[in-house]
Write a protein that holds these residues in place. Structure first.
Motif, PDB file in Angstrom:
ATOM      1  N   ALA A  23      42.029  28.039 -71.685  1.00 38.43           N
ATOM      2  CA  ALA A  23      41.596  28.636 -72.954  1.00 38.43           C
ATOM      3  C   ALA A  23      40.253  28.074 -73.416  1.00 38.43           C
ATOM      4  O   ALA A  23      39.441  28.806 -73.966  1.00 38.43           O
ATOM      5  CB  ALA A  23      42.661  28.418 -74.015  1.00 38.43           C
ATOM      6  N   GLY A  24      39.998  26.785 -73.176  1.00 35.82           N
ATOM      7  CA  GLY A  24      38.760  26.169 -73.635  1.00 35.82           C
ATOM      8  C   GLY A  24      37.605  26.334 -72.666  1.00 35.82           C
ATOM      9  O   GLY A  24      36.484  25.947 -72.972  1.00 35.82           O
ATOM     10  N   LEU A  25      37.861  26.894 -71.494  1.00 32.78           N
ATOM     11  CA  LEU A  25      36.797  27.031 -70.502  1.00 32.78           C
ATOM     12  C   LEU A  25      35.956  28.271 -70.784  1.00 32.78           C
ATOM     13  O   LEU A  25      36.486  29.340 -71.068  1.00 32.78           O
ATOM     14  CB  LEU A  25      37.398  27.128 -69.089  1.00 32.78           C
ATOM     15  N   PRO A  26      34.634  28.135 -70.684  1.00 32.04           N
ATOM     16  CA  PRO A  26      33.768  29.301 -70.913  1.00 32.04           C
ATOM     17  C   PRO A  26      33.861  30.276 -69.738  1.00 32.04           C
ATOM     18  O   PRO A  26      34.148  29.877 -68.613  1.00 32.04           O
ATOM     19  CB  PRO A  26      32.369  28.684 -71.000  1.00 32.04           C
ATOM     20  N   PRO A  27      33.591  31.558 -69.983  1.00 30.09           N
ATOM     21  CA  PRO A  27      33.575  32.530 -68.889  1.00 30.09           C
ATOM     22  C   PRO A  27      32.578  32.095 -67.811  1.00 30.09           C
ATOM     23  O   PRO A  27      31.497  31.603 -68.131  1.00 30.09           O
ATOM     24  CB  PRO A  27      33.115  33.828 -69.550  1.00 30.09           C
ATOM     25  N   GLY A  28      32.951  32.239 -66.573  1.00 29.35           N
ATOM     26  CA  GLY A  28      32.082  31.855 -65.472  1.00 29.35           C
ATOM     27  C   GLY A  28      32.201  30.396 -65.071  1.00 29.35           C
ATOM     28  O   GLY A  28      31.550  29.969 -64.122  1.00 29.35           O
ATOM     29  N   ASP A  29      33.014  29.631 -65.797  1.00 30.89           N
ATOM     30  CA  ASP A  29      33.212  28.224 -65.456  1.00 30.89           C
ATOM     31  C   ASP A  29      33.756  28.131 -64.027  1.00 30.89           C
ATOM     32  O   ASP A  29      34.706  28.838 -63.686  1.00 30.89           O
ATOM     33  CB  ASP A  29      34.194  27.584 -66.430  1.00 30.89           C
ATOM     34  N   PRO A  30      33.171  27.267 -63.184  1.00 24.77           N
ATOM     35  CA  PRO A  30      33.602  27.176 -61.787  1.00 24.77           C
ATOM     36  C   PRO A  30      35.102  26.880 -61.634  1.00 24.77           C
ATOM     37  O   PRO A  30      35.743  27.395 -60.720  1.00 24.77           O
ATOM     38  CB  PRO A  30      32.769  26.032 -61.222  1.00 24.77           C
ATOM     39  N   GLN A  31      35.653  26.073 -62.524  1.00 24.68           N
ATOM     40  CA  GLN A  31      37.075  25.756 -62.453  1.00 24.68           C
ATOM     41  C   GLN A  31      37.914  27.015 -62.725  1.00 24.68           C
ATOM     42  O   GLN A  31      38.887  27.290 -62.026  1.00 24.68           O
ATOM     43  CB  GLN A  31      37.412  24.653 -63.459  1.00 24.68           C
ATOM     44  N   MET A  32      37.510  27.786 -63.719  1.00 24.46           N
ATOM     45  CA  MET A  32      38.225  29.021 -64.039  1.00 24.46           C
ATOM     46  C   MET A  32      38.094  30.026 -62.894  1.00 24.46           C
ATOM     47  O   MET A  32      39.062  30.663 -62.499  1.00 24.46           O
ATOM     48  CB  MET A  32      37.722  29.653 -65.335  1.00 24.46           C
ATOM     49  N   VAL A  33      36.886  30.162 -62.368  1.00 19.02           N
ATOM     50  CA  VAL A  33      36.652  31.092 -61.267  1.00 19.02           C
ATOM     51  C   VAL A  33      37.528  30.716 -60.076  1.00 19.02           C
ATOM     52  O   VAL A  33      38.174  31.576 -59.469  1.00 19.02           O
ATOM     53  CB  VAL A  33      35.152  31.124 -60.877  1.00 19.02           C
ATOM     54  N   ALA A  34      37.590  29.421 -59.749  1.00 19.23           N
ATOM     55  CA  ALA A  34      38.411  28.961 -58.623  1.00 19.23           C
ATOM     56  C   ALA A  34      39.885  29.286 -58.851  1.00 19.23           C
ATOM     57  O   ALA A  34      40.587  29.715 -57.927  1.00 19.23           O
ATOM     58  CB  ALA A  34      38.215  27.464 -58.403  1.00 19.23           C
ATOM     59  N   VAL A  41      51.917  29.389 -66.192  1.00 20.75           N
ATOM     60  CA  VAL A  41      51.501  29.650 -67.566  1.00 20.75           C
ATOM     61  C   VAL A  41      50.740  28.450 -68.108  1.00 20.75           C
ATOM     62  O   VAL A  41      49.783  28.615 -68.830  1.00 20.75           O
ATOM     63  CB  VAL A  41      52.720  30.002 -68.444  1.00 20.75           C
ATOM     64  N   ALA A  42      51.174  27.232 -67.731  1.00 18.54           N
ATOM     65  CA  ALA A  42      50.456  26.044 -68.182  1.00 18.54           C
ATOM     66  C   ALA A  42      49.023  26.069 -67.648  1.00 18.54           C
ATOM     67  O   ALA A  42      48.107  25.590 -68.293  1.00 18.54           O
ATOM     68  CB  ALA A  42      51.167  24.778 -67.719  1.00 18.54           C
ATOM     69  N   GLU A  43      48.863  26.639 -66.458  1.00 20.25           N
ATOM     70  CA  GLU A  43      47.547  26.747 -65.848  1.00 20.25           C
ATOM     71  C   GLU A  43      46.602  27.549 -66.742  1.00 20.25           C
ATOM     72  O   GLU A  43      45.479  27.161 -66.991  1.00 20.25           O
ATOM     73  CB  GLU A  43      47.709  27.456 -64.496  1.00 20.25           C
ATOM     74  N   THR A  44      47.084  28.692 -67.256  1.00 25.06           N
ATOM     75  CA  THR A  44      46.233  29.535 -68.082  1.00 25.06           C
ATOM     76  C   THR A  44      46.031  28.931 -69.461  1.00 25.06           C
ATOM     77  O   THR A  44      45.004  29.160 -70.079  1.00 25.06           O
ATOM     78  CB  THR A  44      46.808  30.956 -68.207  1.00 25.06           C
ATOM     79  N   ALA A  45      46.993  28.158 -69.953  1.00 29.99           N
ATOM     80  CA  ALA A  45      46.835  27.527 -71.267  1.00 29.99           C
ATOM     81  C   ALA A  45      45.679  26.535 -71.247  1.00 29.99           C
ATOM     82  O   ALA A  45      44.920  26.436 -72.191  1.00 29.99           O
ATOM     83  CB  ALA A  45      48.128  26.835 -71.675  1.00 29.99           C
ATOM     84  N   GLY A  46      45.512  25.826 -70.111  1.00 32.98           N
ATOM     85  CA  GLY A  46      44.422  24.868 -69.989  1.00 32.98           C
ATOM     86  C   GLY A  46      43.075  25.540 -69.854  1.00 32.98           C
ATOM     87  O   GLY A  46      42.043  24.925 -70.049  1.00 32.98           O
TER      88      GLY A  46
END
Length: 150
Positions: free
Chosen positions: A8-19, A1-6
């Motif tokens: 929140a500020g990432l834009p859609p398509g952000d490589p970190q979010m995609v990974a 859950v902490a992973e998804t909380a971090g």
């Protein structure tokens, strides 16, 4: 859950979010399931059968030019044939056709809905509806839509 909380500020398509999402899909076993589903179909498709026949013929023709003897270096011959098959380009073409016949038909109707469900659950843990609720809502929407069109 902490992973998804971090995230929140990432834009859609952000490589970190995609990974992170891809990693989550892998840990859920989705890619393995898709691989099993596709491999179960492969050997029944014309593209696979055609590619197999082409490779078999290519190898047979190549071997017909060699005479067997106890001194024949089978590993060297095997590696030579492997290189010739790779250089011929028949694998790339054949695999593209196999993907078109096996994977493409499943993308929109089977894979995409499952990926979307897991991604929604990942992005908003605890706020997603149970699958049965979604299924019943979907049926209700279909009935409403059918009644509306009459």
């Amino acid at each position: 859950v902490a992973e998804t909380a971090g995230m929140a500020g990432l834009p859609p398509g952000d490589p970190q979010m995609v990974a992170m999402i891809v990693n989550h899909l892998k840990t859920q076993g989705l890619f393995d399931q898709f691989r099993r589903d596709c491999l179960a179909d492969v050997d029944t498709k014309p593209a696979y059968l055609h590619l197999r026949q082409r490779v078999d013929n290519f190898v047979s023709n190549h071997l017909s030019n060699h005479t067997w003897s106890p001194q024949l270096n089978k590993n060297q011959l095997r590696n030579s044939i492997r290189q010739l098959v790779l250089q011929s380009g028949m694998l790339e073409q054949g695999v593209d056709r196999i993907v078109a016949q096996v994977v493409d038909p499943k993308i929109h109707h089977i894979f995409r809905p499952q990926v979307e469900r897991v991604v929604r659950q990942f992005l908003s843990p605890g706020s997603h509806m149970e699958e049965e609720e979604v299924a019943s809502l979907s049926e209700t929407d279909q009935e409403s839509s059918a009644n509306w069109n009459q």
